[in-house]
Structures are given as structure tokens and as C-alpha cells.
Motif scaffolding. Structure first.
Motif, mmCIF file in Angstrom:
data_model
loop_
_atom_site.group_PDB
_atom_site.id
_atom_site.type_symbol
_atom_site.label_atom_id
_atom_site.label_comp_id
_atom_site.label_asym_id
_atom_site.label_seq_id
_atom_site.Cartn_x
_atom_site.Cartn_y
_atom_site.Cartn_z
ATOM 1 N N THR A 202 0.861 -1.180 0.000
ATOM 2 C CA THR A 202 0.000 0.000 0.000
ATOM 3 C C THR A 202 0.896 1.228 0.000
ATOM 4 O O THR A 202 1.872 1.287 0.754
ATOM 5 C CB THR A 202 -0.903 0.041 1.245
ATOM 6 N N PHE A 212 -2.578 3.559 -3.679
ATOM 7 C CA PHE A 212 -2.630 2.259 -4.359
ATOM 8 C C PHE A 212 -2.529 1.152 -3.324
ATOM 9 O O PHE A 212 -1.794 1.259 -2.343
ATOM 10 C CB PHE A 212 -1.476 2.137 -5.358
ATOM 11 N N GLU A 226 -5.667 -1.797 -6.933
ATOM 12 C CA GLU A 226 -6.562 -0.679 -7.261
ATOM 13 C C GLU A 226 -5.849 0.646 -7.035
ATOM 14 O O GLU A 226 -5.147 0.828 -6.044
ATOM 15 C CB GLU A 226 -7.822 -0.723 -6.392
ATOM 16 N N TRP A 227 -6.073 1.564 -7.950
ATOM 17 C CA TRP A 227 -5.550 2.920 -7.871
ATOM 18 C C TRP A 227 -6.712 3.854 -7.550
ATOM 19 O O TRP A 227 -7.719 3.859 -8.240
ATOM 20 C CB TRP A 227 -4.911 3.297 -9.203
ATOM 21 N N THR A 233 -11.771 5.269 -8.667
ATOM 22 C CA THR A 233 -11.036 4.026 -8.395
ATOM 23 C C THR A 233 -10.972 3.211 -9.677
ATOM 24 O O THR A 233 -11.985 3.060 -10.371
ATOM 25 C CB THR A 233 -11.731 3.201 -7.294
#
Length: 358
Positions: A202, A212, A226-227, A233
Motif C-alpha cells: 500500500t 494504491f 486498485e488505484w 477508483t
């Protein structure tokens, strides 16, 4: 009567103490400070928030924010407080932003906000107690996460971004890293905080209001997750690579230099483009595309592929793609340009007249 007199005396003493406390607070930089700076033409004023206080160790700490952007809680660097003077830098803000100021007798924190060669007056007013929320300390980083990673994602509309993530370890083993949006400003931004537990990673990039979270696969070749940026998102996977240029081809010498083309955009008129192609130290291709308008921004190219006498490249920020072939004498590259996946048209790049005469 005696009790009433004592209560009145206590109330008066408390009021005096409060006034003394406020007067003392107004003579220190400790607190939350707000002001505005003039933005670029057409943008208007930009709100600034600076929080300053002392840590439990007695050291000055602080954060910087531009809530309208929105960017908040950027940790200050090179913070020097010798009251009434103060100076600090703001890592992650374009132009190596910094501030130099002085606490005035009327309680204002006035000085100069510096970005690049631009110097803007900035006057800050104390609005309350400091709300410094520094990021958590970076965790240790496992060797499997070290190195450079690249990824890309579709941000919707005309925007597609290619990204570079670089992770390394400090001498004490703690993680550190940078993040670069190749199709955005193409500037390395320090990662604010990094936390790695097992296969999970993270990180937060406060200058971009982004974070992220993902996991490293068993083979150690990609980090899928996931960004999050603002309210958006999107899935994002980082793969191994020295940089985004690692997927680019080596650039043949006949393609080096400047090229020009006029693109017929139909009802929008004609656009004069300038293509600049070069290479980094190992020969890998790099390049930009811009138009001849005075304030045109040079857009970085990505995925520059050369095979035989053909070349293709992406212009991620505007979802542009070009594929063409250069002629035998090396003064023209003819092909097609696809814009935002909705329009395809012929396009030929030629050497500038001045260059072809040399």
C-alpha cells in the motif's frame, strides 16, 4: 457578597489569562494558517493551508495543503523556525515549491511563495490550532518489491496514462520510492508513505491525492490492485521494467531529430504538429509531440516501437496513436493517426525545410 466578589475576581483573572494566551499564540508560528496566492491566468486565486506545531520531541513539524486542487497534508521539508522567521520546502509540488516568511507584529505570517523562477507574495492568517496529520512511517521493504515497475490505465474520456513506480530501501531497510505519470507532467513525485506486509503493498502519493493497494504475484513479476485518485477508483497492475521506456525500441539514427506534419482535423481546422525523437543513454527511444501554438505543451510519447522501416507510438494523454513507414531517403514518415479512438486520418511527418537543406 464576599463570594460574589471572589467569583468576579476569578472570572476577571481567567479573562486576563485567556487574553495573555491569545497574545502569546499570536506571537508564535504554531497553529493553522490560511491564505491565497494568485493562480495562472484563468484559474483565479488558490487557497493555501499551512499547519505548524511541535512534535512530542520538541521539533517543528508541519503540513501544506491546497484544498481546491484538492491536495492536503503534504509534509513540509527543510522546515526552519527561528521566530519570527520561518522557511520550508514542499516536496511533490511542481517547481520545487518553498516559502520564506516572517511573523509580523500584527500576527500575520507574510513572505514569498516560490515555485521554479516564480515568486509570489503570500500572507497567511492564523485561524486556529494546528491540525498536523503526518503520514505513518514507512515499513520495511522486502527485496521482491525492490526495483522499477510500470503500468497503465484508462482514466476515461481522452485520458490514458502510463506510470512508473520505483521502490528501494534506505540503509535502515525502510521503504522509499517515487511515482511518475509519463503522460501527465512526467516528473518523479516522492511517495508519501509505503506499507508492505507479506505480498501486499500500500502506498500514498499525497501531492496527487492518490493511493494504491495491491499484491505481488507468486512469480514476483507484477503487482495487481486498485488505484484511487480523488473520488475515482480503477484497476491497475504494475509489471517489472526499468522504466516505461523499457518497452520502447532502440531508435535508429535516421529517425532522430525533429519532424513536422499538418493534420487535417476537419471542422476544427488544420493543426501543425512537431514530433521530436531522441534516445536515452542505452539507445532506447524517447519523444514528444506538440503543436506550433505558442502555449502548446509537449506531450510525452510512450510505447515507441520500431520494426524494419516502420514506427508506431502512443500519445497517452490524448489517446492518440500513430503508425507509419519512413521512405528510403529518410526525409518523410507516412502513415495514419488515430485520435481518441473515434477518428483516423492520413498523416505524414517530414523533416523541417531548414533541416533537410543541411
Amino acid at each position: 457578597m464576599q463570594i460574589s466578589f471572589r467569583l468576579a475576581a476569578l472570572a476577571a483573572a481567567a479573562a486576563v489569562l485567556n487574553l495573555m494566551g491569545w497574545a502569546q499564540a499570536s506571537r508564535t508560528v504554531n497553529g493553522e494558517w490560511k491564505g491565497t496566492i494568485k493562480g495562472p491566468k484563468g484559474i483565479g486565486d488558490i487557497a493555501i493551508v499551512v499547519d505548524l506545531t511541535k512534535s512530542p520531541k520538541g521539533e517543528w513539524i508541519g503540513t501544506f495543503g491546497m484544498p481546491d486542487v484538492p491536495v492536503t497534508g503534504l509534509p513540509l521539508d527543510k522546515l526552519v523556525v527561528r521566530e519570527p522567521n520561518i522557511s520550508f520546502a514542499v516536496p511533490g509540488v511542481p517547481g520545487a515549491a518553498s516559502f520564506e516568511g516572517k511573523l509580523s507584529p500584527d500576527g500575520q505570517l507574510a513572505g514569498t511563495f516560490i515555485t521554479g523562477s516564480s515568486k509570489t507574495p503570500l500572507s497567511l492568517t492564523r485561524t486556529g490550532q494546528a491540525k498536523v496529520a503526518l503520514p505513518t512511517a514507512n515499513s520495511a521493504l522486502a527485496k521482491g518489491f525492490e526495483g522499477a515497475w510500470w503500468g497503465s490505465y484508462d482514466a476515461g474520456g481522452p485520458n490514458r496514462y502510463h506510470l512508473v513506480l520505483k521502490l528501494s530501501r534506505r540503509p535502515d531497510g525502510a521503504a522509499m520510492g517515487t511515482f511518475t505519470n509519463i503522460d501527465g507532467d512526467n516528473v518523479e513525485t516522492p511517495i508519501t508513505s509505503i506499507d508492505q506486509v507479506g505480498n501486499y503493498l500500500t502506498f500514498e502519493v499525497r501531492p496527487l491525492a492518490a493511493s494504491f493497494r495491491g499484491s505481488l504475484n507468486t512469480a514476483g513479476t507484477n503487482i495487481a490492485g486498485e488505484w484511487k485518485q480523488g473520488a475515482n477508483t480503477t484497476p491497475l497492475t504494475f509489471g517489472r521494467g526499468a522504466s516505461i521506456n523499457s518497452i520502447n525500441s532502440v531508435l535508429p539514427k535516421p529517425l532522430e531529430g525533429n519532424w513536422e506534419s499538418t493534420f487535417d482535423a476537419g471542422t476544427e481546422g488544420k493543426i501543425d504538429f512537431v514530433l521530436k525523437l531522441g534516445h536515452i543513454a542505452d539507445g532506447t527511444a524517447t519523444g514528444t509531440l506538440s503543436n506550433k501554438e505558442p502555449n502548446s505543451k509537449a506531450l510525452p510519447l510512450s510505447v515507441i516501437l520500431v520494426k524494419g522501416n516502420t514506427i508506431s507510438f502512443d500519445v497517452g494523454l490524448i489517446k492518440g496513436k500513430f503508425h507509419g513507414t519512413w521512405n528510403a531517403i529518410g526525409n518523410a514518415v507516412a502513415g495514419t493517426y488515430e485520435m481518441q479512438e473515434i477518428m483516423t486520418a492520413p498523416m505524414t511527418f517530414k523533416r523541417p525545410v531548414s533541416a533537410s537543406k543541411k
